[in-house]
Design an enzyme around this catalytic site. Structure first.
Site, PDB file in Angstrom:
ATOM      1  CG  ASP A 343      -2.176   0.812   0.994  1.00  9.61           C
ATOM      2  OD1 ASP A 343      -2.196   1.628   0.058  1.00  9.61           O
ATOM      3  OD2 ASP A 343      -3.140   0.642   1.764  1.00  9.61           O
ATOM      4  CB  CYS A 344       0.578   4.480  -1.684  1.00  5.32           C
ATOM      5  SG  CYS A 344       0.067   3.845  -3.298  1.00  5.32           S
TER       6      CYS A 344
END
Length: 796
Positions: A343-344
């Site tokens: 996830d970023c």
């Protein structure tokens, strides 16, 4: 820009001839900056290879595949010199040739969400980040998203949010939506407006209905979530005729999907607890039964090409740095054919928020790489991975392995060689009439009828000539499409849809869902006094439940309850309440209010939501949806949903026992039983020790429509384990099928259950076991049930 003087404020006090050189330098710098900004502005919308302008001789030429001889010629290269463009070779050989040509510095520039490419060897830039949760989305960082809209492609079909689509409990519908979305994705890719890798769907199990991201998910049940995931992913990825190949790592892909967020994630921001600091404390049993099951189904049944790990820690370890979760489970046990992505900014979160092991950036990067994280949505890999290698904290070989996983996927997508099957797709394939009708049908199927007193619905157009349409969502447009959405082809609001059936008098009732005062309630009451029927469209939106925004309670905001009660008290005709929301809301007051004749849950129904609501209320479509989330407090259970007709079930055939012969290598396992319960001589066997493919139970259910309206029925199967097993569930969903039955007719539905998958339990030690004894199969809401005995027989 602050290092360059502002030309408006610059003065030149010396004679022109003395300052000529400075002025020339300034103009040169200014022009350079303007050119840079223009190129940057163009580049921010540059998706993947389709807008690669990496040729110094022709800045305007575009390509749709890397291995184009003309493209290499534009770069001053001969494509024949590069084995990775030789399509006669295997993907593994080609990718190894590609990786071996890169320096360490070049390698690390390819393992962030923006893969920068290596022009000297002909490797193009690629943007990994695209979203397709319920249609092509333009969500993403402005400088790294691959999908966008403009005059060339102004919109894409926006289907209902997953929580609404799931309520249809229609597996073929889920797959059809995936197929439509991937067709639009391929068309947009051909036009330079999308990538080929989509970080969707979200398959987190909703353990708390207050979670703000419930709208993105398929709900609370792990089996339902996993079934949705497998079908939607197959719709996105599969190419007809080559759904399976001998070597899955060479199977061509339409687009690449990603199941996220792995794992034990369902809190965003709740009373000071946020996802980037949260440490989920989970038992092995709960991990296997609840949080990992949908991802296992996504990988094994859906053959997804990517899994995204989440921000949170699990039992102290960041999800994106846990080799047990990533390398051992996803890639090892489940045999992922693809890549694992964070996830970023998850790697950064490990350092700044988790303070995990007091790591420096190079430490966190090396831990993540060793755990099996191939791609960093962020810049920590690209900034620190080479330093981590030089410092001896990680092997360059591990970066090579990540690159292999990434570029094999791009090979399978045709990024290097093209995909002739999809090259004809273009603008006419986006927002097509077929796709818009599919979005409408998906919204219709996702509607759940919660109350229908005395058959108030469907409304009769011969009797209902005027309707009052009131409430904060009465004229909803953008609110219907939820989050991770793009630009919809069009909007049909509830007001628009209902106007096609009767004359409408519209009154807002509330300015928005927060409904902070009651000043607009009186006009809504006046409209209801004069109409043949009143539709109140209420609920919540992204200002109440959203990513990074969890709910504190389950109540309707502000004065919405007052609006509903007061309008219902004075309405001339029947009052129908329509609720837009993802998670449940406490509408017990409306359920118990005799003046409210019907309640319909519409979820977040997408761009055609208003038409679907109208079609259901006026009987063009008979609702058959079921709740994918329990509505508290004790209001409506999971799987609840009414119809305009009635159904009866009968069991036409069934296998009621399963005798399994054991050899000397298959040993009995103990189980914990409640005091006084019967304990069989051989309580259970490890499922991994059984020939599970041979242990199936088949039965047939006949569904009769005993009413006067054609309709669809979701036949839901539950399992209850033998009595007394402490570690067993009370009951568990193990299957469902949706069937259309004409009024007065019947349909037979066949089920085939694998005993290991459907009747097995996970004990507290983390073992998958098949218990012996008397199991029960329950059909529907206890409408029908039958016993299944499992017996183990030792054979010498």
């Amino acid at each position: 820009m602050d290092k360059f003087p502002n030309p408006i404020n610059t003065t030149f006090a010396t004679p022109y001839y003395q300052d000529y050189q400075k002025m020339a330098e300034f103009c040169f710098l200014l022009c350079s900056v303007l050119i840079f900004l223009a190129i940057s502005s163009e580049a921010r919308n540059a998706p993947s290879i389709a807008t690669i302008n990496d040729s110094p001789s022709n800045l305007n030429r575009t390509y749709t595949k890397v291995c184009d001889p003309q493209r290499f010629s534009d770069l001053g290269l001969d494509m024949n010199d590069f084995a990775y463009c030789d399509s006669s070779l295997s993907y593994d050989v080609r990718v190894k040739d590609l990786i071996d040509r890169m320096t360490l510095t070049e390698k690390v520039q390819q393992i962030g969400d923006t893969a920068h490419g290596v022009p000297r060897i002909g490797l193009a830039k690629y943007e990994w980040w695209s979203e397709a949760l319920h249609g092509i989305s333009d969500v993403g960082q402005w400088n790294s998203k691959a999908s966008f809209f403009d005059d060339v492609v102004p919109a894409a079909t926006s289907f209902p949010c997953p929580i609404t689509t799931t309520a249809a409990f229609n597996q073929s519908l889920w797959k059809s939506i995936g197929q439509a979305v991937s067709t639009e994705a391929r068309a947009m890719y051909n036009l330079g407006h999308a990538g080929l890798t989509f970080w969707s769907p979200n398959i987190n199990v909703v353990r708390d209905p207050r979670w703000g991201r419930a709208l993105e998910t398929p709900g609370e049940d792990p089996f339902t979530v996993g079934t949705y995931a497998a079908n939607y992913v197959r719709g996105l990825q599969d190419i007809e005729g080559i759904e399976n190949t001998a070597d899955p790592n060479s199977r061509p892909l339409k687009v690449a999907a990603c199941c996220k967020h792995y794992a034990a994630y369902d809190v965003d921001n709740w009373l000071g607890v946020d996802r980037t600091h949260f440490d989920a404390r989970v038992t092995e049993q709960d991990m296997l039964e609840t949080f990992l099951k949908p991802f296992e189904m996504c990988v094994k049944d859906g053959d997804v090409t990517s899994v995204m790990c989440s921000y949170n820690r699990i039992n102290g370890i960041p999800a994106c740095a846990d080799p047990k979760l990533l390398r051992d489970t996803i890639r090892g046990e489940w045999d992922l054919h693809g890549y694992i992505v964070s996830d970023c900014d998850s790697v950064e979160v490990m350092i700044d928020n988790h303070k995990w092991l007091s790591d420096e950036p190079e430490d966190a990067v090396s831990q993540a790489l060793k755990a099996g994280l191939d791609l960093d949505c962020g810049n920590y890999y690209t900034n620190y991975a080479d330093k981590a290698v030089v410092q001896g904290k990680v092997k360059e070989r591990e970066i090579d392995e990540s690159l292999k996983n990434l570029y094999v996927v791009l090979m399978r997508l045709g990024f290097f060689d093209g995909s002739p099957k999809f090259e004809s797709l273009g603008k006419e394939d986006v927002c097509s009439g077929e796709h818009i009708e599919l979005a409408t049908q998906a919204a219709r199927e996702g509607m759940v009828l919660l109350k229908n007193f005395n058959g108030t619905l469907p409304l009769n157009t011969d009797e209902i000539k005027t309707i009052a349409v009131v409430g904060p969502h009465a004229n909803a447009t953008n609110a219907m499409i939820g989050n991770y959405a793009g630009v919809p082809c069009k909007y049909v609001s509830p007001l628009d849809g209902l106007s096609t059936y009767a004359e409408v008098q519209y009154a807002m009732g509330c300015v928005n869902v927060m409904c902070k005062n009651s000043s607009l309630v009186f006009p809504a009451m006046q409209a209801a006094k004069n109409a043949d029927a009143t539709i109140i469209v209420a609920g919540i939106d992204l200002s109440v439940e959203a990513e990074s925004l969890d709910r504190i309670d389950l109540l309707l905001p502000g004065y919405q309850t007052e609006l509903i009660n007061q309008v219902a008290a004075v309405s001339k005709g029947p009052v129908i309440v329509v609720i837009m929301s993802a998670g449940g809301v406490d509408i017990s007051f409306a359920r118990d209010n005799g003046n409210v004749k019907a309640i319909l849950w519409a979820g977040f129904p997408g761009e055609e939501g208003g038409q679907a609501i109208a079609d259901v209320l006026f009987g063009k479509y008979n609702p058959g949806g079921r709740l994918p989330l329990t509505w508290h407090e004790a209001m409506y259970p999971f799987g609840y949903g009414l119809s305009y007709t009635t159904f009866e079930y009968s069991l036409t055939s069934a296998e009621r026992s399963l005798n399994i012969q054991l050899n000397k290598f298959q040993h009995c396992r103990d189980l914990n039983y409640t005091e006084g319960s019967f304990k069989p001589p051989c309580p259970a066997i490890l499922t991994e020790d059984l020939q599970c493919d041979d242990n199936n139970i088949e039965f047939e259910v006949e569904v009769a429509n005993t009413g006067t309206v054609d309709g669809s029925e979701v036949v839901m199967l539950y399992w209850t384990p033998p009595k007394g097993i402490v570690e067993g569930p009370i009951k568990q969903l193990i299957g469902f099928q949706k069937v259309f039955v004409p009024a007065g007719g019947s349909q037979k539905v066949n089920f085939r259950l694998n005993a290991c998958k459907s009747l097995g339990i996970v004990n507290y030690r983390g073992y998958h076991l098949l218990p012996s004894g008397g199991h029960s199969i329950v059909i529907g809401d206890n409408l029908l049930s039958f016993p299944v005995g499992i017996n183990f027989e030792q054979v010498n």
